[in-house]
Design a protein around this motif. Structure first.
Motif, PDB file in Angstrom:
ATOM      1  N   MET A  57       3.346  -1.429  33.024  1.00 47.14           N
ATOM      2  CA  MET A  57       2.184  -2.484  33.118  1.00 47.14           C
ATOM      3  C   MET A  57       2.155  -3.156  31.719  1.00 47.14           C
ATOM      4  N   THR A  58       1.879  -4.412  31.816  1.00 40.83           N
ATOM      5  CA  THR A  58       2.038  -5.108  30.380  1.00 40.83           C
ATOM      6  C   THR A  58       0.535  -5.971  30.556  1.00 40.83           C
ATOM      7  N   GLY A  59      -0.424  -5.660  29.613  1.00 39.30           N
ATOM      8  CA  GLY A  59      -1.485  -6.471  29.381  1.00 39.30           C
ATOM      9  C   GLY A  59      -1.132  -7.594  28.572  1.00 39.30           C
ATOM     10  N   ARG A  60      -2.490  -8.476  28.315  1.00 38.03           N
ATOM     11  CA  ARG A  60      -2.454  -9.666  27.397  1.00 38.03           C
ATOM     12  C   ARG A  60      -3.663  -9.929  26.998  1.00 38.03           C
ATOM     13  N   PHE A  61      -3.909 -10.194  25.666  1.00 39.65           N
ATOM     14  CA  PHE A  61      -5.238 -11.014  25.008  1.00 39.65           C
ATOM     15  C   PHE A  61      -4.630 -12.545  25.308  1.00 39.65           C
ATOM     16  N   ALA A  62      -5.443 -13.299  25.494  1.00 47.56           N
ATOM     17  CA  ALA A  62      -5.163 -14.824  25.668  1.00 47.56           C
ATOM     18  C   ALA A  62      -6.172 -15.610  25.315  1.00 47.56           C
ATOM     19  N   ARG A  83      -4.468   0.281  27.531  1.00 46.47           N
ATOM     20  CA  ARG A  83      -4.306   1.328  26.909  1.00 46.47           C
ATOM     21  C   ARG A  83      -4.611   2.576  27.607  1.00 46.47           C
ATOM     22  N   LYS A  84      -5.594   2.396  28.430  1.00 45.21           N
ATOM     23  CA  LYS A  84      -6.121   3.859  29.165  1.00 45.21           C
ATOM     24  C   LYS A  84      -4.938   4.391  30.078  1.00 45.21           C
ATOM     25  N   THR A  85      -3.964   3.571  30.302  1.00 45.23           N
ATOM     26  CA  THR A  85      -2.694   4.117  31.073  1.00 45.23           C
ATOM     27  C   THR A  85      -1.648   4.256  30.025  1.00 45.23           C
ATOM     28  N   GLY A  86      -1.458   4.236  28.786  1.00 45.93           N
ATOM     29  CA  GLY A  86      -0.651   4.170  27.714  1.00 45.93           C
ATOM     30  C   GLY A  86       0.333   2.920  27.873  1.00 45.93           C
ATOM     31  N   ASP A  87       0.064   1.672  28.519  1.00 42.59           N
ATOM     32  CA  ASP A  87       0.635   0.588  28.426  1.00 42.59           C
ATOM     33  C   ASP A  87       0.674  -0.229  27.342  1.00 42.59           C
ATOM     34  N   SER A  88       1.662  -1.299  27.153  1.00 36.05           N
ATOM     35  CA  SER A  88       1.337  -2.357  26.152  1.00 36.05           C
ATOM     36  C   SER A  88       0.706  -3.521  26.612  1.00 36.05           C
ATOM     37  N   ILE A  89       0.308  -3.970  25.494  1.00 36.32           N
ATOM     38  CA  ILE A  89      -0.490  -5.580  25.597  1.00 36.32           C
ATOM     39  C   ILE A  89      -0.161  -6.401  24.467  1.00 36.32           C
ATOM     40  N   ARG A  90       0.239  -7.615  24.836  1.00 33.74           N
ATOM     41  CA  ARG A  90       0.698  -8.659  24.112  1.00 33.74           C
ATOM     42  C   ARG A  90      -0.511  -9.522  23.664  1.00 33.74           C
ATOM     43  N   LEU A  91      -0.158 -10.376  22.678  1.00 31.98           N
ATOM     44  CA  LEU A  91      -1.049 -11.395  22.291  1.00 31.98           C
ATOM     45  C   LEU A  91      -0.467 -12.820  22.477  1.00 31.98           C
ATOM     46  N   ARG A  92      -1.355 -13.593  23.305  1.00 31.71           N
ATOM     47  CA  ARG A  92      -0.682 -15.110  23.151  1.00 31.71           C
ATOM     48  C   ARG A  92      -1.925 -15.871  22.895  1.00 31.71           C
ATOM     49  N   ILE A  93      -1.516 -16.684  22.141  1.00 34.20           N
ATOM     50  CA  ILE A  93      -2.522 -17.903  21.406  1.00 34.20           C
ATOM     51  C   ILE A  93      -2.524 -19.083  22.309  1.00 34.20           C
ATOM     52  N   GLU A  94      -3.559 -19.349  23.148  1.00 31.86           N
ATOM     53  CA  GLU A  94      -3.384 -20.499  24.002  1.00 31.86           C
ATOM     54  C   GLU A  94      -3.653 -21.618  23.692  1.00 31.86           C
ATOM     55  N   ASP A  95      -2.603 -22.147  22.690  1.00 29.39           N
ATOM     56  CA  ASP A  95      -3.039 -23.477  21.876  1.00 29.39           C
ATOM     57  C   ASP A  95      -2.478 -24.742  22.515  1.00 29.39           C
ATOM     58  N   ASN A 136      -5.696  -3.778  18.805  1.00 25.92           N
ATOM     59  CA  ASN A 136      -4.301  -3.790  18.313  1.00 25.92           C
ATOM     60  C   ASN A 136      -3.423  -4.347  19.467  1.00 25.92           C
ATOM     61  N   TRP A 137      -2.445  -5.033  19.283  1.00 25.50           N
ATOM     62  CA  TRP A 137      -1.306  -5.432  20.266  1.00 25.50           C
ATOM     63  C   TRP A 137       0.045  -4.977  19.794  1.00 25.50           C
ATOM     64  N   ASP A 138       0.903  -5.337  20.708  1.00 26.47           N
ATOM     65  CA  ASP A 138       2.221  -4.932  20.700  1.00 26.47           C
ATOM     66  C   ASP A 138       3.070  -6.166  20.409  1.00 26.47           C
ATOM     67  N   GLY A 139       4.101  -5.906  19.641  1.00 25.23           N
ATOM     68  CA  GLY A 139       4.972  -7.219  19.336  1.00 25.23           C
ATOM     69  C   GLY A 139       4.131  -8.642  18.657  1.00 25.23           C
ATOM     70  N   GLU A 140       5.111  -9.571  18.669  1.00 25.83           N
ATOM     71  CA  GLU A 140       4.765 -10.697  17.775  1.00 25.83           C
ATOM     72  C   GLU A 140       4.011 -11.416  18.708  1.00 25.83           C
ATOM     73  N   PRO A 141       2.830 -12.082  17.968  1.00 29.01           N
ATOM     74  CA  PRO A 141       2.082 -13.003  18.851  1.00 29.01           C
ATOM     75  C   PRO A 141       2.929 -14.328  19.503  1.00 29.01           C
TER      76      PRO A 141
END
Length: 367
Positions: A1-6, A29-41, A65-70
């Motif tokens: 699973m991969t989550g996201r901030f948007a 993070r509860k399931t140890g998965d990654s989360i990405r950051l996407r700036i919705e501009d 925190n997040w994983d990878g580049e925004p």
């Protein structure tokens, strides 16, 4: 699973934004998965200079925190146009014939999927993407807004026009008449399971209607951009406010259409999609929090010496991680401590919108 901030960089984040960001971070993070950051501009006229950088600083300060580049939507216009071109190759009958269950996660195998009934359109006459010449005033005059999320169902004026008089549409385009682009919906019920609100069902024609995918000013719509991004980035854990419950059905439909049209994501998802929509945060007047309510934003709070633990604790309390928020008082805690208390069972105990009492808010933060 991969989550996201948007986040949308239209101003400083406020408590309602942090509450949603915390929910997304905890889910991943509860399931140890990654989360990405996407700036919705993508809607550049709304973008506030340096707001994205400030948001990233705030998230880091809060311990989210997040994983990878925004990823910035403003750099992805070519991708959105590619997706729109692919959708434009389909007609409404092709998507009606191919839409089916697309693997939305659920505890009940009968609680999700898609079922299509016969469309009323003449076969082959209505493209999936069509021009719409209606102004906002035209639509307001012909529509009744839906309750709860201020969603307005498009009355279908230009859908009927292109089905019944395509030559007139061609002439208006040749004349240079200003227009947006809409995606035609079919008489299809989209069903999916939500971690907070349970099983959901929306008929695309009755509950959503044909929706803009590119505005008349050339800006790609939120509904198109976010669907393309989630598909392209392999996002499978989507957490956001309950006002977007209805939009999830539309995005499932657009996602299926993109797959049918041959869209090739950069990071194919390997898991089914999980949805969780959070109760909204309202002020004492029952209005949804907005960035214009300056007393609630992180700039004001940090200027008064408020700590990250106070903010995380307050948002965790709103989520129900410190007991029912109606019968408890917020206590400071770190993001890591909130993670230890997180479960969707705790959040779904109370699905009513949260009402923020300004006096109690001020007392907790020492304002």
């Amino acid at each position: 699973m991969t989550g996201r901030f948007a986040p949308t960089p239209s101003g400083r984040m406020h408590i309602g934004n942090v509450y949603a960001m915390l929910g997304a971070w905890l889910s991943a993070r509860k399931t140890g998965d990654s989360i990405r950051l996407r700036i919705e501009d993508i809607d550049e006229p709304r973008v506030v200079p340096n707001a994205a950088e400030t948001m990233m600083h705030d998230l880091d300060w809060l311990g989210l925190n997040w994983d990878g580049e925004p990823v910035f939507q403003s750099t992805r216009h070519t991708l959105y146009q590619e997706a729109l071109n692919l959708l434009s190759n389909l007609n409404i009958d092709e998507i009606s014939d191919t839409i089916s269950t697309i693997g939305i996660s659920s505890n009940d195998s009968d609680s999700y999927g898609a079922t299509a009934s016969n469309t009323t359109n003449t076969p082959g006459t209505t493209p999936l993407i069509y021009p719409c010449f209606c102004s906002r005033a035209d639509i307001r005059a012909a529509s009744a807004p839906q309750e709860g999320d201020r969603f307005t169902v498009y009355p279908g004026t230009c859908h009927r026009l292109i089905a019944n008089d395509p030559q007139r549409v061609k002439q208006r385009l040749a004349n240079g008449d200003r227009h947006s682009l809409r995606i035609a919906t079919t008489d299809t019920t989209i069903a999916f399971h939500d971690e907070v609100f349970g099983n959901q069902r929306y008929n695309l024609v009755q509950d959503i209607g044909d929706t803009i995918v590119r505005r008349s000013d050339g800006i790609y719509s939120y509904q198109l951009a976010v669907t393309v991004d989630d598909l392209d980035m392999g996002i499978t854990d989507i957490v956001r406010g309950r006002d977007l419950l209805r939009s999830s059905a539309l995005q499932i439909y657009i996602r299926k259409a993109l797959i049918s049209a041959g869209f090739q994501p950069s990071e194919p998802a390997e898991a089914a999609i999980s949805y969780a929509h959070l109760p909204l945060i309202d002020n004492a007047a029952g209005q949804r929090l907005a960035k214009r309510e300056r007393s609630l934003d992180l700039g004001i709070l940090t200027a008064h010496g408020v700590t990250a633990q106070q903010i995380i604790g307050y948002c965790a309390w709103l989520l129900g991680l410190q007991g029912d928020h109606e019968h408890t008082e917020p206590q400071p805690m770190s993001a890591a401590e909130a993670l230890g208390e997180f479960s969707w069972d705790a959040v779904r105990i109370n699905t009513s919108d949260r009402v923020l009492d300004q006096a109690e808010f001020n007392a907790y933060f020492g304002l």
